[in-house]
Write a protein that holds these residues in place. Structure first.
Motif, PDB file in Angstrom:
ATOM      1  N   TRP A  27     -22.700  -1.103  11.439  1.00  0.00           N
ATOM      2  CA  TRP A  27     -23.661  -1.994  12.083  1.00  0.00           C
ATOM      3  C   TRP A  27     -25.117  -1.521  12.014  1.00  0.00           C
ATOM      4  O   TRP A  27     -26.013  -2.231  12.454  1.00  0.00           O
ATOM      5  CB  TRP A  27     -23.298  -2.188  13.559  1.00  0.00           C
ATOM      6  CG  TRP A  27     -21.900  -2.638  13.783  1.00  0.00           C
ATOM      7  CD1 TRP A  27     -20.909  -1.967  14.424  1.00  0.00           C
ATOM      8  CD2 TRP A  27     -21.333  -3.883  13.374  1.00  0.00           C
ATOM      9  NE1 TRP A  27     -19.742  -2.690  14.433  1.00  0.00           N
ATOM     10  CE2 TRP A  27     -19.976  -3.889  13.790  1.00  0.00           C
ATOM     11  CE3 TRP A  27     -21.823  -4.996  12.692  1.00  0.00           C
ATOM     12  CZ2 TRP A  27     -19.133  -4.958  13.544  1.00  0.00           C
ATOM     13  CZ3 TRP A  27     -20.986  -6.057  12.454  1.00  0.00           C
ATOM     14  CH2 TRP A  27     -19.651  -6.027  12.880  1.00  0.00           C
ATOM     15  N   GLN A  31     -30.077  -2.858  12.894  1.00  0.00           N
ATOM     16  CA  GLN A  31     -31.189  -2.291  13.651  1.00  0.00           C
ATOM     17  C   GLN A  31     -32.117  -1.460  12.765  1.00  0.00           C
ATOM     18  O   GLN A  31     -32.946  -0.698  13.253  1.00  0.00           O
ATOM     19  CB  GLN A  31     -30.646  -1.436  14.806  1.00  0.00           C
ATOM     20  CG  GLN A  31     -29.915  -2.260  15.868  1.00  0.00           C
ATOM     21  CD  GLN A  31     -29.586  -1.456  17.117  1.00  0.00           C
ATOM     22  OE1 GLN A  31     -29.752  -0.239  17.158  1.00  0.00           O
ATOM     23  NE2 GLN A  31     -29.116  -2.152  18.145  1.00  0.00           N
ATOM     24  N   GLU A  41     -36.595  -8.523  14.563  1.00  0.00           N
ATOM     25  CA  GLU A  41     -36.234  -7.723  15.738  1.00  0.00           C
ATOM     26  C   GLU A  41     -34.859  -7.088  15.540  1.00  0.00           C
ATOM     27  O   GLU A  41     -33.967  -7.704  14.952  1.00  0.00           O
ATOM     28  CB  GLU A  41     -36.190  -8.616  16.983  1.00  0.00           C
ATOM     29  CG  GLU A  41     -37.535  -9.234  17.372  1.00  0.00           C
ATOM     30  CD  GLU A  41     -38.462  -8.204  17.981  1.00  0.00           C
ATOM     31  OE1 GLU A  41     -37.965  -7.149  18.433  1.00  0.00           O
ATOM     32  OE2 GLU A  41     -39.688  -8.443  17.985  1.00  0.00           O
ATOM     33  N   PRO A  42     -34.661  -5.845  16.023  1.00  0.00           N
ATOM     34  CA  PRO A  42     -33.325  -5.242  15.953  1.00  0.00           C
ATOM     35  C   PRO A  42     -32.308  -6.108  16.694  1.00  0.00           C
ATOM     36  O   PRO A  42     -32.595  -6.635  17.775  1.00  0.00           O
ATOM     37  CB  PRO A  42     -33.508  -3.882  16.645  1.00  0.00           C
ATOM     38  CG  PRO A  42     -34.974  -3.613  16.567  1.00  0.00           C
ATOM     39  CD  PRO A  42     -35.653  -4.936  16.634  1.00  0.00           C
ATOM     40  N   ALA A  43     -31.147  -6.294  16.102  1.00  0.00           N
ATOM     41  CA  ALA A  43     -30.101  -7.078  16.749  1.00  0.00           C
ATOM     42  C   ALA A  43     -29.426  -6.240  17.826  1.00  0.00           C
ATOM     43  O   ALA A  43     -29.149  -5.058  17.615  1.00  0.00           O
ATOM     44  CB  ALA A  43     -29.069  -7.522  15.716  1.00  0.00           C
ATOM     45  N   PRO A  44     -29.187  -6.790  19.023  1.00  0.00           N
ATOM     46  CA  PRO A  44     -28.478  -6.022  20.056  1.00  0.00           C
ATOM     47  C   PRO A  44     -27.054  -5.707  19.607  1.00  0.00           C
ATOM     48  O   PRO A  44     -26.295  -6.598  19.260  1.00  0.00           O
ATOM     49  CB  PRO A  44     -28.473  -6.974  21.263  1.00  0.00           C
ATOM     50  CG  PRO A  44     -29.108  -8.253  20.843  1.00  0.00           C
ATOM     51  CD  PRO A  44     -29.488  -8.161  19.409  1.00  0.00           C
ATOM     52  N   MET A  45     -26.723  -4.429  19.598  1.00  0.00           N
ATOM     53  CA  MET A  45     -25.399  -3.984  19.172  1.00  0.00           C
ATOM     54  C   MET A  45     -24.909  -2.919  20.147  1.00  0.00           C
ATOM     55  O   MET A  45     -25.340  -1.762  20.080  1.00  0.00           O
ATOM     56  CB  MET A  45     -25.440  -3.405  17.753  1.00  0.00           C
ATOM     57  CG  MET A  45     -25.698  -4.428  16.660  1.00  0.00           C
ATOM     58  SD  MET A  45     -24.427  -5.707  16.569  1.00  0.00           S
ATOM     59  CE  MET A  45     -22.978  -4.726  16.267  1.00  0.00           C
ATOM     60  N   PRO A  46     -24.022  -3.266  21.083  1.00  0.00           N
ATOM     61  CA  PRO A  46     -23.515  -2.278  22.061  1.00  0.00           C
ATOM     62  C   PRO A  46     -22.915  -1.055  21.393  1.00  0.00           C
ATOM     63  O   PRO A  46     -22.986   0.050  21.930  1.00  0.00           O
ATOM     64  CB  PRO A  46     -22.448  -3.075  22.832  1.00  0.00           C
ATOM     65  CG  PRO A  46     -22.828  -4.508  22.649  1.00  0.00           C
ATOM     66  CD  PRO A  46     -23.459  -4.603  21.298  1.00  0.00           C
ATOM     67  N   ASP A  49     -25.406   1.674  21.068  1.00  0.00           N
ATOM     68  CA  ASP A  49     -26.082   2.179  22.277  1.00  0.00           C
ATOM     69  C   ASP A  49     -25.489   3.525  22.667  1.00  0.00           C
ATOM     70  O   ASP A  49     -24.831   3.686  23.709  1.00  0.00           O
ATOM     71  CB  ASP A  49     -25.926   1.168  23.421  1.00  0.00           C
ATOM     72  CG  ASP A  49     -26.704  -0.104  23.165  1.00  0.00           C
ATOM     73  OD1 ASP A  49     -27.631  -0.064  22.326  1.00  0.00           O
ATOM     74  OD2 ASP A  49     -26.394  -1.135  23.783  1.00  0.00           O
ATOM     75  N   CYS A  63     -30.489   3.420  10.151  1.00  0.00           N
ATOM     76  CA  CYS A  63     -31.400   2.510  10.856  1.00  0.00           C
ATOM     77  C   CYS A  63     -32.863   2.803  10.531  1.00  0.00           C
ATOM     78  O   CYS A  63     -33.751   2.449  11.307  1.00  0.00           O
ATOM     79  CB  CYS A  63     -31.186   2.598  12.372  1.00  0.00           C
ATOM     80  SG  CYS A  63     -29.548   2.098  12.918  1.00  0.00           S
TER      81      CYS A  63
END
Length: 822
Positions: A27, A31, A41-46, A49, A63
């Motif tokens: 993934w 980001q 924009e960076p895509a939200p990827m849990p 995190d 990244c």
């Protein structure tokens, strides 16, 4: 803690670290820092995190300026290959060479802008990293042993690539802006950013690679299958190592790649036996805009490259403002192509400094983005600051070189050619038709019989289908003169006799191995093992080959491929067959922009043959008409040949004429359906052993008829059958077998022979606004010498044919009655 507990805890820790890396491998590209202007924009990827040294290490790899998509590939070896190269230390790039190329790319555009203000050029500024990217790819290709690179691209940056990659002199390009010789292209030619070019790329280590930038129209992605077909032909010329020696590199616009279906069609052929080229390198020159259209309006996914994920191949997204990363990705992409023989994608994300063209104002539709761009420094300045280099001496030197090039261009009296044709085109010519081009197409009876006998043989122990066995028995009788020859056998004899003469034959199309109408059976199938056997292949002599393949369910890409193949195998008979002629309009762009116009626009010839089943038999609007009218509308300056052979012998002679004549023009053949095996259209063996293709088949009468019917194709046989029922004052029937170039001399002679004729009647199955009507009637009126010229046809219609079989029969009966004056 026991030893066992320590081992378990260590293993658990390693698993946790590996899961972190796996998350970033899968993934991280979502980001990655890919957009020089920061609009992505960076895509939200849990899954990403996470923190800690290992997470930060993985983040730096996946990244940063490179976002690698490869975890969707099912082959573990290929995933590991990408993973190892991403996670290994990057080689030190040649930053001096990179800076020089970036400066050259941008200053070239700036000079064009200032010297030729208001002229379209489609600047590369904002994506000038394309030049060092191509440099990286081609340098790596040279190390792999490549001799030739086939390049395809649309207009943006094309002139820049011509100079800095292909190796054309800047003065050659400037001469096009000076428009030094306008009279040479009156009514023909093309704009400078569509032209093809050939040259030599010089790698940093001194190695050389021949470059061929393929001519392309404004239909941005139409060139995709063409360059693949040309690559395949050039590879075959080089033998079994051809796929290593010739590499295709295709450059796409982001909006065009996401939006134009021919991209998907072309990718779909990448692993298909008859169309594979050992992989291609694709570059999406991604400026995140299409003319005035933002990405959100141009596609339904995050990246324009997402279409490529239909194949198990890697996609490398890279920030165009990190040239070190760009050249690294270029080498990885090229090496992957050579390692695994599949396509590979580089998504080069930058921006477009000006409007769609330099006369366009982009601040009207993208004001915020263009305020950012206006404040953004050119890429070479940013790179010079990053590397601590002094760019001014290079800038000064490049400007002086371009000033000198412009002065040279102003002294040129005639626009210099941008490309050199290969030697294998030396024996062929285009231009206007001349009778001296004609060749003998008849074949001796014993030779034809030998070919026919070879066509019906198959290996011992081969389990053949009973119906095919019966067909082969009938064909043996045809070859020995004991049975009339039908269209399928005439074609096989034409192919076989050409192969024995050393002429290569290639035929593709949907279901073409068997034939839509069960007429070909070029590949015999063992009914127990499904093993295939192609009798024609065994007839090839010298350097000839026989390739007959079923194609994917596509018209545009497959015809584009075959047109491209014909461009680099002019001595071969290259044919594309539509399943029904009606479906050829799915390839209309290829027909209009390449097949019909390439000689006029680019002075490039092709001998491609289109086989288009045509004829009205009550099968409905989409299974009746190959649109004769459209091809005749495209006909001018002897650019194409348009024929409808009415007998098997005519078809035989036509195919052989196309292969053996040195006059290289596309040939459009309207082939029969119901007449394929009809005795009226069949021929004797002796018709193949003598004579040649007749542009006009005269009436067999004495010329005394008062009414003369003229026609082309199947309707002629129906008229002949109807004439047998009319004993009183039967009309003459003339078959026009070649509609273009129009056979004026032959037709005039036959019309003049009918001195008693009061009227000449053009009869066609098609509606009055279709078929040959609008083209032929003015020609007949000119040749009739004042006598009446009439026409019989279906009423003008928006659709080619009725969907009712009974209605069709009623219409056909009426046509025949009107033709006979009832």
């Amino acid at each position: 803690m026991s030893r066992e507990q320590a081992i378990a805890e260590s293993a658990s820790s390693k698993d946790a670290l590996e899961r972190i890396w796996e998350s970033f491998r899968r993934w991280g590209y979502l980001q990655a820092n890919l957009d020089p202007l920061g609009d992505i924009e960076p895509a939200p990827m849990p899954e990403l995190d996470v923190s800690g040294p290992e997470a930060e290490a993985a983040r730096r790899v996946y990244c940063s300026s490179i976002g690698a998509e490869f975890m969707h590939i099912p082959d573990r070896e290929r995933r590991i290959w990408v993973q190892e190269r991403m996670e290994s230390e990057a080689a030190e790039p040649d930053r001096a060479r990179i800076l020089d190329l970036l400066i050259r790319a941008d200053i070239f555009e700036q000079v064009l802008q200032t010297r030729y203000l208001g002229t379209k050029r489609y600047s590369l500024e904002g994506e000038s990293a394309l030049i060092p990217l191509l440099d990286s790819i081609l340098s790596a290709a040279a190390e792999q042993g490549a001799e030739k690179a086939m390049l395809a691209m649309s207009h943006r940056g094309r002139l820049n690539v011509m100079v800095h990659t292909v190796g054309r002199a800047a003065a050659d390009v400037f001469a096009r802006f000076e428009d030094v010789d306008p009279r040479s292209t009156l009514g023909s030619g093309d704009v400078k950013y569509h032209l093809g070019a050939t040259g030599t790329f010089h790698a940093a280590n001194g190695q050389e690679v021949g470059i061929h930038l393929v001519s392309n129209p404004s239909h941005l992605e139409a060139v995709d299958p063409v360059v693949i077909g040309r690559t395949r032909a050039k590879q075959m010329r080089r033998g079994e190592n051809g796929r290593r020696l010739v590499v295709p590199i295709m450059m796409h616009g982001d909006a065009a790649f996401a939006g134009q279906g021919i991209c998907a069609e072309t990718l779909n052929m990448a692993g298909v036996e008859g169309f594979a080229v050992g992989g291609s390198v694709h570059i999406i020159v991604n400026n995140l805009i299409g003319f005035t259209t933002a990405p959100k309006d141009g596609g339904s996914s995050r990246y324009s490259s997402d279409l490529a994920k239909r194949l198990p191949i890697p996609i490398f997204h890279v920030n165009a403002e990190d040239p070190d990363a760009v050249v690294r990705v270029g080498r990885m992409a090229l090496d992957y192509r050579y390692e695994f023989g599949t396509p590979v994608f580089v998504d080069l994300i930058g921006y477009r400094r000006h409007g769609h063209s330099e006369v366009d104002d982009p601040t009207i539709t993208q004001p915020v983005r263009y305020r950012k761009i206006e404040a953004h420094s050119p890429m070479w300045q940013i790179y010079a600051e990053t590397t601590g280099a002094d760019p001014e001496p290079i800038v000064q030197r490049v400007r002086e070189e371009l000033d000198a090039a412009q002065k040279e261009a102003q002294e040129i009296e005639k626009s210099p050619p941008m490309r050199r044709l290969p030697r294998y085109w030396g024996a062929f010519q285009g231009g206007r038709y001349d009778a001296s081009f004609e060749v003998e197409t008849a074949v001796a009876a014993d030779s034809l019989t030998n070919v026919g006998e070879a066509l019906v043989r198959y290996p011992d122990g081969f389990h053949i289908h009973a119906k095919v066995k019966k067909l082969l028995e009938q064909r043996l009788e045809m070859a020995r003169g004991k049975r009339a020859i039908d269209f399928g056998m005439a074609e096989a004899l034409a192919f076989g006799s050409l192969l024995k003469q050393g002429v290569p034959v290639r035929l593709t199309g949907q279901d073409s191995r068997r034939g839509t109408f069960n007429q070909r059976h070029s590949a015999l199938i063992d009914i127990e093992t499904e093993e295939e056997y192609v009798p024609l292949a065994g007839l090839a002599q010298d350097s000839a080959f026989c390739e007959i393949y079923n194609s994917p369910l596509s018209e545009a890409a497959v015809l584009g491929f075959e047109y491209g193949f014909s461009r680099d195998y002019p001595e071969a008979l290259v044919l594309w067959e539509a399943q029904f002629g009606d479906f050829a309009n799915g390839a209309q762009i290829i027909i209009d922009q390449f097949i019909a116009a390439s000689e006029d626009k680019w002075n490039l010839l092709s001998g491609i043959v289109l086989l288009l089943p045509h004829g009205y038999e009550g099968q409905g609007p989409e299974h009746s008409s190959a649109r004769i009218e459209r091809f005749l509308q495209l006909a001018a300056r002897d650019n194409i040949q348009i024929c409808q052979p009415s007998t098997a012998a005519q078809y035989f002679h036509l195919l052989r004429r196309q292969a053996l004549r040195k006059w290289r023009k596309p040939l459009v053949v309207f082939t029969p359906k119901s007449m394929l095996r009809n005795p009226a259209a069949s021929s004797r063996l002796t018709d193949l052993t003598s004579g040649r293709f007749q542009n006009v088949i005269p009436d067999l009468g004495d010329g005394s008829a008062g009414r003369v019917l003229l026609c082309t194709g199947k309707i002629g046989h129906e008229l002949a059958a109807e004439r047998k029922r009319h004993q009183e004052n039967p009309p003459a029937i003339i078959f026009v077998e070649q509609m273009y170039p129009f056979p004026e001399a032959e037709l005039a002679a036959e019309m003049d022979r009918h001195a008693n004729a009061r009227e000449f009647v053009w009869v066609q199955e098609e509606p009055g606004n279709m078929g040959a009507h609008e083209f032929v009637i003015p020609e007949l009126e000119r040749l009739a010498r004042g006598r009446a010229v009439l026409s019989v046809n279906r009423s003008a219609s928006a659709s080619p044919a009725t969907g009712s079989h009974k209605a069709h029969e009623m219409e056909q009966k009426t046509l025949l009655a009107l033709a006979f004056g009832k």
